[in-house]
Design an enzyme around this catalytic site. Structure first.
Site, PDB file in Angstrom:
ATOM      1  N   LYS A 292       4.400   8.778   9.071  1.00 45.48           N
ATOM      2  CA  LYS A 292       4.172   8.225  10.410  1.00 45.48           C
ATOM      3  C   LYS A 292       5.153   8.766  11.452  1.00 45.48           C
ATOM      4  O   LYS A 292       4.976   9.862  11.944  1.00 45.48           O
ATOM      5  CB  LYS A 292       4.203   6.697  10.348  1.00 45.48           C
ATOM      6  CG  LYS A 292       3.110   6.160   9.372  1.00 45.48           C
ATOM      7  CD  LYS A 292       2.811   4.720   9.538  1.00 45.48           C
ATOM      8  CE  LYS A 292       1.941   4.170   8.436  1.00 45.48           C
ATOM      9  NZ  LYS A 292       0.529   4.142   8.706  1.00 45.48           N
TER      10      LYS A 292
ATOM     11  N   TYR B 115       0.856  -1.186   0.000  1.00 42.02           N
ATOM     12  CA  TYR B 115       0.000   0.000   0.000  1.00 42.02           C
ATOM     13  C   TYR B 115       0.893   1.237   0.000  1.00 42.02           C
ATOM     14  O   TYR B 115       1.875   1.297   0.752  1.00 42.02           O
ATOM     15  CB  TYR B 115      -0.892   0.000   1.248  1.00 42.02           C
ATOM     16  CG  TYR B 115      -1.767   1.230   1.396  1.00 42.02           C
ATOM     17  CD1 TYR B 115      -2.780   1.497   0.480  1.00 42.02           C
ATOM     18  CD2 TYR B 115      -1.583   2.122   2.458  1.00 42.02           C
ATOM     19  CE1 TYR B 115      -3.584   2.632   0.619  1.00 42.02           C
ATOM     20  CE2 TYR B 115      -2.386   3.247   2.603  1.00 42.02           C
ATOM     21  CZ  TYR B 115      -3.388   3.495   1.676  1.00 42.02           C
ATOM     22  OH  TYR B 115      -4.180   4.610   1.813  1.00 42.02           O
TER      23      TYR B 115
ATOM     24  N   ASP C 193       9.317   2.931  -0.291  1.00 40.80           N
ATOM     25  CA  ASP C 193       8.260   3.511   0.532  1.00 40.80           C
ATOM     26  C   ASP C 193       8.514   3.058   1.966  1.00 40.80           C
ATOM     27  O   ASP C 193       8.167   1.941   2.354  1.00 40.80           O
ATOM     28  CB  ASP C 193       6.889   3.055   0.030  1.00 40.80           C
ATOM     29  CG  ASP C 193       5.769   3.645   0.873  1.00 40.80           C
ATOM     30  OD1 ASP C 193       6.058   4.175   1.962  1.00 40.80           O
ATOM     31  OD2 ASP C 193       4.606   3.557   0.436  1.00 40.80           O
TER      32      ASP C 193
HETATM   33  N1  PLP Z   1       2.895   4.052   2.388  1.00 40.13           N
HETATM   34  C1  PLP Z   1       2.796   3.083   3.305  1.00 40.13           C
HETATM   35  C2  PLP Z   1       3.767   1.966   3.301  1.00 40.13           C
HETATM   36  C3  PLP Z   1       1.773   3.128   4.259  1.00 40.13           C
HETATM   37  O1  PLP Z   1       1.639   2.134   5.157  1.00 40.13           O
HETATM   38  C4  PLP Z   1       0.864   4.216   4.240  1.00 40.13           C
HETATM   39  C5  PLP Z   1      -0.221   4.292   5.227  1.00 40.13           C
HETATM   40  O2  PLP Z   1      -0.453   3.433   6.006  1.00 40.13           O
HETATM   41  C6  PLP Z   1       1.029   5.209   3.277  1.00 40.13           C
HETATM   42  C7  PLP Z   1       2.043   5.107   2.365  1.00 40.13           C
HETATM   43  C8  PLP Z   1       0.102   6.381   3.255  1.00 40.13           C
HETATM   44  O3  PLP Z   1       0.367   7.188   4.340  1.00 40.13           O
HETATM   45  P1  PLP Z   1      -0.781   8.174   4.923  1.00 40.13           P
HETATM   46  O4  PLP Z   1      -1.820   7.299   5.507  1.00 40.13           O
HETATM   47  O5  PLP Z   1      -0.040   9.016   5.911  1.00 40.13           O
HETATM   48  O6  PLP Z   1      -1.265   8.964   3.771  1.00 40.13           O
END
Ligand code: PLP
Length: 439
Positions: free
Chosen positions: A276, A153, A248
């Site tokens: 986060k 994700y 990511d």
């Molecule tokens: N990338 C990863 C690996 C994530 O786990 C998440 C959210 O859980 C995101 C991107 C998106 O982050 P946000 O929820 O702060 O938009």
């Protein structure tokens, strides 16, 4: 209310009432879908306070938290050092919409922790970090296709909400409504941990792939470790094909070390996305990488990217204060030692029950049944239907887990050995309850 065993069942009446009100004015009652507890019973707990590793809900139930705001709260909630920094920041005003020296301090910290990151820009969420990195990668390479992995994700930007099987030559469909097929035409989604699929994609779409984006340790389909050599393969093949490698690290960044998964696996991605933990509990994310790539951003370059509240002074100071705690030479050592204790217990429980437990760093996830799990299709083959009953039982035992069978659980520096004993007792009890259903 008494359970059949005579134990007092926790009331969730106030949460239920809050959800009823919420449903009238907020779509699905929540501001982010998984909070609605759809994978469980549609009855989320409404939280009013958090301290350390404890959540207190509207009904005054206390939960030891292993979701930790989806991995954010690595130092525990409301850490005094972060709280003091936030109070100070608020005294100075909560936003100015202009440059501050604290942003430089945070950028200097991030670039010193992540050798692959020479320049970094702050944004307001992980989604924004990834969305901006993708745009930048396309501009830098002059190519369009993004290669991602099923079950990873990367936030909710249009190009990345692509389900398994879609791609240029296959069904071009998004995993969300409202995304035109044309927009996902340029996204390929391949099985995680499958080097051959990646090689074949590069052969097929020769010279068209702008970037490969990956969660280096996949944590959004339960927890799945990269197979040995998988990340190195991505690094090599991207480089050979002049595509960018984007890590990511929204979850893995600062989770088990200052330099994230890239430090752990000794990989140098071209771009890195953070979120986060880096915001210290405030809405913040960041993306960064080689200066030659980052300098393509406006105002110096042609790639537009901006934000009214980007680099917000309160978020930045909470981020700095959090990173200061993580920079203590003992922080990760203690967290690792602490997690080892939980891990040993989890491994014993795994032997006793029909479950598969994955761990990495200080994260873990529990799959029902005994399986070898390397990809999203493996996860789908586990018995996710048991999750709801399992989750409800853990909640009754005072344990708050990430409320979906496809999520990962975390610990913080506020968790204690006693917490882990209690956790494992609750786990065994809950697994016993549901085990009749799948023995
Ligand atoms: N990338 C990863 C690996 C994530 O786990 C998440 C959210 O859980 C995101 C991107 C998106 O982050 P946000 O929820 O702060 O938009």
């Amino acid at each position: 209310m008494l359970t059949t065993t005579g134990k007092l069942m926790m009331s969730r009446e106030k949460s239920a009432l809050a959800m009823e009100r919420a449903r009238k004015v907020i779509p699905g009652g929540v501001n982010s879908p998984v909070r609605a507890f759809k994978a469980i019973d549609g009855k989320p707990v409404f939280i009013k306070k958090a301290r350390g590793n404890v959540l207190l809900d509207e009904d005054n139930n206390r939960f030891t938290d292993y979701c930790l705001s989806w991995g954010v709260a690595i130092t525990g909630y409301n850490h005094p050092h972060v709280r003091a920094a936030v109070h100070e920041a608020i005294e100075d005003g909560t936003t100015y919409g202009t440059a501050t020296e604290y942003e430089v301090v945070l950028a200097e910290k991030i670039t010193s922790h992540y050798p692959s990151v020479e320049k970094v820009r702050m944004v307001n969420s992980g989604t924004e970090a990834v969305m901006s990195a993708i745009r930048l990668a396309r501009a830098y390479t002059g190519k369009h296709i993004i290669l991602k992995f099923d079950g990873c994700y990367h936030g909710h930007s249009d190009s990345l909400l692509v389900s398994a099987g879609s791609g240029l030559a296959e069904t071009k469909s998004s995993s969300s409504g409202g995304v035109p097929d044309k927009l996902v035409e340029y996204t390929l989604s391949l099985p995680f941990n499958n080097e051959l699929a990646v090689t074949k994609a590069f052969e097929k779409y020769h010279n068209q792939i702008a970037a490969v984006i990956v969660e280096p340790v996949a944590a959004n389909m339960g927890l799945i470790n990269p197979r040995e050599g998988f990340l190195k393969h991505l690094e090599k093949i991207s480089r050979a094909n002049k595509a960018l490698l984007i890590f990511d690290e929204v979850i893995t960044g600062y989770r088990f070390g200052l330099s994230g998964a890239q430090g752990f696996f000794n990989i140098t991605p071209d771009l890195t996305c953070l979120g986060k933990i880096v915001g210290g509990g405030f809405p913040a994310g960041a993306f960064g990488g080689k200066a030659s790539i980052m300098d393509m951003l406006a105002p110096d370059g042609p790639v537009y990217q901006a934000g009214t509240l980007s680099g917000n002074p309160v978020a930045v100071r909470a981020g700095i204060a959090t990173l200061e705690l993580l920079e203590d030479k003992d922080f990760y050592r203690h967290l690792d030692m602490s997690f080892q204790i939980l891990r040993e217990r989890l491994m014993e429980t795994e032997q006793e029950f029909n479950v598969t437990i994955h761990t990495f760093g200080n994260m873990f996830s529990i799959f029902f049944g005994k399986h070898l799990i390397h990809s999203f299709s493996d996860v789908v083959n586990t018995n996710t239907a048991l999750f709801a009953e399992f989750y409800k039982s853990m909640l009754e035992e005072g344990i708050y887990l990430s409320p979906s069978p496809f999520e990962t659980h975390f610990i913080s520096s506020a968790h204690t050995i006693q917490n882990f004993s209690d956790f494992n007792d609750a786990l065994k009890k809950s697994l016993k309850k549901i085990s009749v259903k799948y023995e």
